[in-house]
Design a protein around this motif. Structure first.
Motif, PDB file in Angstrom:
ATOM      1  N   MET A   1       0.843  -1.181   0.000  1.00 51.08           N
ATOM      2  CA  MET A   1       0.000   0.000   0.000  1.00 51.08           C
ATOM      3  C   MET A   1       0.886   1.242   0.000  1.00 51.08           C
ATOM      4  SD  MET A   1      -3.288   0.666   2.219  1.00 51.08           S
ATOM      5  CE  MET A   1      -4.121   2.203   2.245  1.00 51.08           C
ATOM      6  N   ARG A   2       0.554   2.190  -0.862  1.00 47.96           N
ATOM      7  CA  ARG A   2       1.340   3.412  -0.990  1.00 47.96           C
ATOM      8  C   ARG A   2       0.883   4.470   0.006  1.00 47.96           C
ATOM      9  NH1 ARG A   2       1.672   4.694  -7.356  1.00 47.96           N
ATOM     10  NH2 ARG A   2      -0.527   5.099  -7.156  1.00 47.96           N
ATOM     11  N   LYS A   3       1.822   5.318   0.410  1.00 46.48           N
ATOM     12  CA  LYS A   3       1.504   6.456   1.261  1.00 46.48           C
ATOM     13  C   LYS A   3       1.093   7.643   0.389  1.00 46.48           C
ATOM     14  CE  LYS A   3       4.628   6.177   5.215  1.00 46.48           C
ATOM     15  NZ  LYS A   3       5.737   6.899   5.868  1.00 46.48           N
ATOM     16  N   LEU A   4       0.194   8.458   0.917  1.00 47.39           N
ATOM     17  CA  LEU A   4      -0.122   9.744   0.314  1.00 47.39           C
ATOM     18  C   LEU A   4       0.577  10.800   1.166  1.00 47.39           C
ATOM     19  CD1 LEU A   4      -1.559  11.632  -1.649  1.00 47.39           C
ATOM     20  CD2 LEU A   4      -3.594  11.466  -0.188  1.00 47.39           C
ATOM     21  N   ILE A   5       1.505  11.526   0.548  1.00 47.96           N
ATOM     22  CA  ILE A   5       2.285  12.537   1.254  1.00 47.96           C
ATOM     23  C   ILE A   5       1.946  13.909   0.692  1.00 47.96           C
ATOM     24  CG2 ILE A   5       4.607  13.408   1.733  1.00 47.96           C
ATOM     25  CD1 ILE A   5       5.581  10.512   1.648  1.00 47.96           C
ATOM     26  N   GLU A   6       1.541  14.796   1.574  1.00 46.11           N
ATOM     27  CA  GLU A   6       1.243  16.191   1.235  1.00 46.11           C
ATOM     28  C   GLU A   6       2.497  17.018   1.481  1.00 46.11           C
ATOM     29  OE1 GLU A   6      -0.724  19.914   0.712  1.00 46.11           O
ATOM     30  OE2 GLU A   6      -1.748  17.995   0.498  1.00 46.11           O
ATOM     31  N   SER A   7       2.938  17.774   0.490  1.00 45.94           N
ATOM     32  CA  SER A   7       4.084  18.671   0.617  1.00 45.94           C
ATOM     33  C   SER A   7       3.593  20.091   0.378  1.00 45.94           C
ATOM     34  CB  SER A   7       5.161  18.300  -0.402  1.00 45.94           C
ATOM     35  OG  SER A   7       6.282  19.148  -0.289  1.00 45.94           O
ATOM     36  N   THR A   8       3.662  20.926   1.430  1.00 46.94           N
ATOM     37  CA  THR A   8       3.064  22.254   1.371  1.00 46.94           C
ATOM     38  C   THR A   8       4.023  23.321   1.875  1.00 46.94           C
ATOM     39  OG1 THR A   8       0.840  21.369   1.695  1.00 46.94           O
ATOM     40  CG2 THR A   8       1.154  23.667   2.258  1.00 46.94           C
ATOM     41  N   GLY A  41      11.223   9.242  -3.817  1.00 49.71           N
ATOM     42  CA  GLY A  41      10.424   8.144  -3.284  1.00 49.71           C
ATOM     43  C   GLY A  41       9.034   8.043  -3.877  1.00 49.71           C
ATOM     44  N   ALA A  42       8.690   8.990  -4.737  1.00 54.74           N
ATOM     45  CA  ALA A  42       7.342   9.013  -5.320  1.00 54.74           C
ATOM     46  C   ALA A  42       7.270   8.195  -6.600  1.00 54.74           C
ATOM     47  CB  ALA A  42       6.926  10.451  -5.616  1.00 54.74           C
ATOM     48  N   SER A  43       6.113   7.566  -6.796  1.00 55.91           N
ATOM     49  CA  SER A  43       5.864   6.899  -8.070  1.00 55.91           C
ATOM     50  C   SER A  43       4.728   7.588  -8.824  1.00 55.91           C
ATOM     51  CB  SER A  43       5.539   5.420  -7.855  1.00 55.91           C
ATOM     52  OG  SER A  43       4.389   5.270  -7.062  1.00 55.91           O
ATOM     53  N   ALA A  44       4.157   8.639  -8.220  1.00 56.59           N
ATOM     54  CA  ALA A  44       3.089   9.414  -8.874  1.00 56.59           C
ATOM     55  C   ALA A  44       2.933  10.737  -8.145  1.00 56.59           C
ATOM     56  CB  ALA A  44       1.775   8.652  -8.856  1.00 56.59           C
ATOM     57  N   LEU A  45       2.403  11.718  -8.867  1.00 55.10           N
ATOM     58  CA  LEU A  45       2.060  13.012  -8.284  1.00 55.10           C
ATOM     59  C   LEU A  45       0.548  13.166  -8.286  1.00 55.10           C
ATOM     60  CD1 LEU A  45       4.618  15.398 -10.049  1.00 55.10           C
ATOM     61  CD2 LEU A  45       4.837  14.240  -7.838  1.00 55.10           C
ATOM     62  N   LEU A  46       0.041  13.844  -7.274  1.00 56.44           N
ATOM     63  CA  LEU A  46      -1.377  14.177  -7.188  1.00 56.44           C
ATOM     64  C   LEU A  46      -1.466  15.692  -7.094  1.00 56.44           C
ATOM     65  CD1 LEU A  46      -4.375  13.400  -6.855  1.00 56.44           C
ATOM     66  CD2 LEU A  46      -3.927  13.198  -4.391  1.00 56.44           C
ATOM     67  N   LEU A  47      -2.242  16.278  -7.992  1.00 58.69           N
ATOM     68  CA  LEU A  47      -2.324  17.729  -8.075  1.00 58.69           C
ATOM     69  C   LEU A  47      -3.765  18.157  -8.320  1.00 58.69           C
ATOM     70  CD1 LEU A  47       0.518  17.928 -10.748  1.00 58.69           C
ATOM     71  CD2 LEU A  47       0.823  18.375  -8.321  1.00 58.69           C
ATOM     72  N   GLY A  48      -4.115  19.317  -7.787  1.00 58.35           N
ATOM     73  CA  GLY A  48      -5.365  19.948  -8.179  1.00 58.35           C
ATOM     74  C   GLY A  48      -5.170  20.591  -9.537  1.00 58.35           C
ATOM     75  N   LYS A 116       1.639  14.737  -3.132  1.00 56.38           N
ATOM     76  CA  LYS A 116       0.666  15.771  -3.478  1.00 56.38           C
ATOM     77  C   LYS A 116       1.268  17.141  -3.243  1.00 56.38           C
ATOM     78  CE  LYS A 116      -3.549  18.008  -2.238  1.00 56.38           C
ATOM     79  NZ  LYS A 116      -2.808  19.262  -2.057  1.00 56.38           N
ATOM     80  N   PHE A 117       1.190  17.972  -4.273  1.00 49.89           N
ATOM     81  CA  PHE A 117       1.633  19.360  -4.185  1.00 49.89           C
ATOM     82  C   PHE A 117       0.423  20.275  -4.304  1.00 49.89           C
ATOM     83  CE2 PHE A 117       5.594  17.601  -6.230  1.00 49.89           C
ATOM     84  CZ  PHE A 117       6.465  17.881  -5.184  1.00 49.89           C
ATOM     85  N   GLY A 118       0.546  21.477  -3.761  1.00 49.10           N
ATOM     86  CA  GLY A 118      -0.504  22.481  -3.871  1.00 49.10           C
ATOM     87  C   GLY A 118      -1.477  22.388  -2.714  1.00 49.10           C
ATOM     88  N   THR A 119      -2.120  23.497  -2.433  1.00 45.44           N
ATOM     89  CA  THR A 119      -3.046  23.549  -1.313  1.00 45.44           C
ATOM     90  C   THR A 119      -4.317  24.238  -1.763  1.00 45.44           C
ATOM     91  OG1 THR A 119      -1.182  23.717   0.181  1.00 45.44           O
ATOM     92  CG2 THR A 119      -3.308  24.299   1.081  1.00 45.44           C
TER      93      THR A 119
END
Length: 180
Positions: A1-8, A41-48, A116-119
Motif C-alpha cells: 500500500m502506498r503512502k499519500l504525502i502532502e508537501s506544502t 520516493g514518489a511513483s506518482a504526483l497528485l495535483l489539483g 501531493k503538491f498544492g493547497t
C-alpha cells in the motif's frame, strides 16, 4: 500500500498562496536536497487543476535549468483532480467525481508514495487519506492570504520529525493521530 504525502509551503502565519513572492529566497542546496529525496520516493504526483496547470506551464521546459528534479517530475504519472478538465496531457490522468474514492484506490496499488503538491479544495477532500504532511515552514509573515486547511474541522496530528534547513525553513512532518 502506498503512502499519500502532502508537501506544502507555508508561512509562519499559515498562508499558502502567493508563494512565488515569499518562498524563492529560501531555495538553496539543502532545500533542493530535501525536495529531491521526497520526490525520489514518489511513483506518482497528485495535483489539483490549478497546481497542475502551473506545473505544466513550467516543468516541461525546465530540465536544463532544474536538472534531475525536472527530469523526475516530468516523467512521473500525474493524477489531476478537476471538475473542469476532461484531459490533462503532460503524463496526466484526470480524476473527476469521487476524488477521495479514486485516491483511496491509487493508494492500494503497489509502488512508491503518491506525492501531493498544492493547497486548496483538494486538501479538504483528502483529509482522511493523507499519511504524512510535510509543511515547509518559511520564516515569513504574509499578513493575509489563503491559510492552510482553512475551514476544516479540528484535526489532531502527531509529530514525526523536523528538518531545519540553513535558509531558515523548517520542514515539519506530521501524521494523522492514531486513536488509542
Amino acid at each position: 500500500m502506498r503512502k499519500l504525502i502532502e508537501s506544502t509551503f507555508i508561512t509562519l502565519d499559515g498562508v499558502v498562496d502567493g508563494l512565488e513572492t515569499w518562498s524563492v529566497d529560501y531555495f538553496d542546496e539543502e532545500y533542493g536536497k530535501y525536495a529531491n529525496e521526497l520526490l525520489a520516493g514518489a511513483s506518482a504526483l497528485l495535483l489539483g487543476r490549478e497546481t497542475f496547470e502551473g506545473f505544466a506551464g513550467y516543468w516541461p521546459t525546465a530540465e536544463e535549468s532544474e536538472g534531475e528534479y525536472a527530469v523526475t517530475i516530468n516523467k512521473l504519472p500525474k493524477y489531476v483532480a478537476s471538475r473542469t478538465l476532461t484531459e490533462a496531457g503532460w503524463n496526466g490522468t484526470v480524476i473527476a467525481g469521487d476524488v477521495a474514492g479514486a485516491v483511496a484506490k491509487l493508494k492500494e496499488e503497489d509502488g512508491g508514495h503518491i506525492l501531493k503538491f498544492g493547497t486548496g479544495e483538494l486538501d479538504r477532500a483528502l483529509l482522511g487519506l493523507v499519511d504524512e504532511y510535510h509543511f515547509w515552514v518559511h520564516p515569513v509573515i504574509a499578513g493575509s492570504g489563503q491559510r492552510v486547511l482553512d475551514g476544516v474541522d479540528t484535526t489532531h496530528l502527531e509529530y514525526v520529525r523536523s528538518t531545519p534547513l540553513p535558509s531558515g525553513v523548517i520542514v515539519q512532518v506530521y501524521a494523522p493521530k492514531q486513536s488509542n
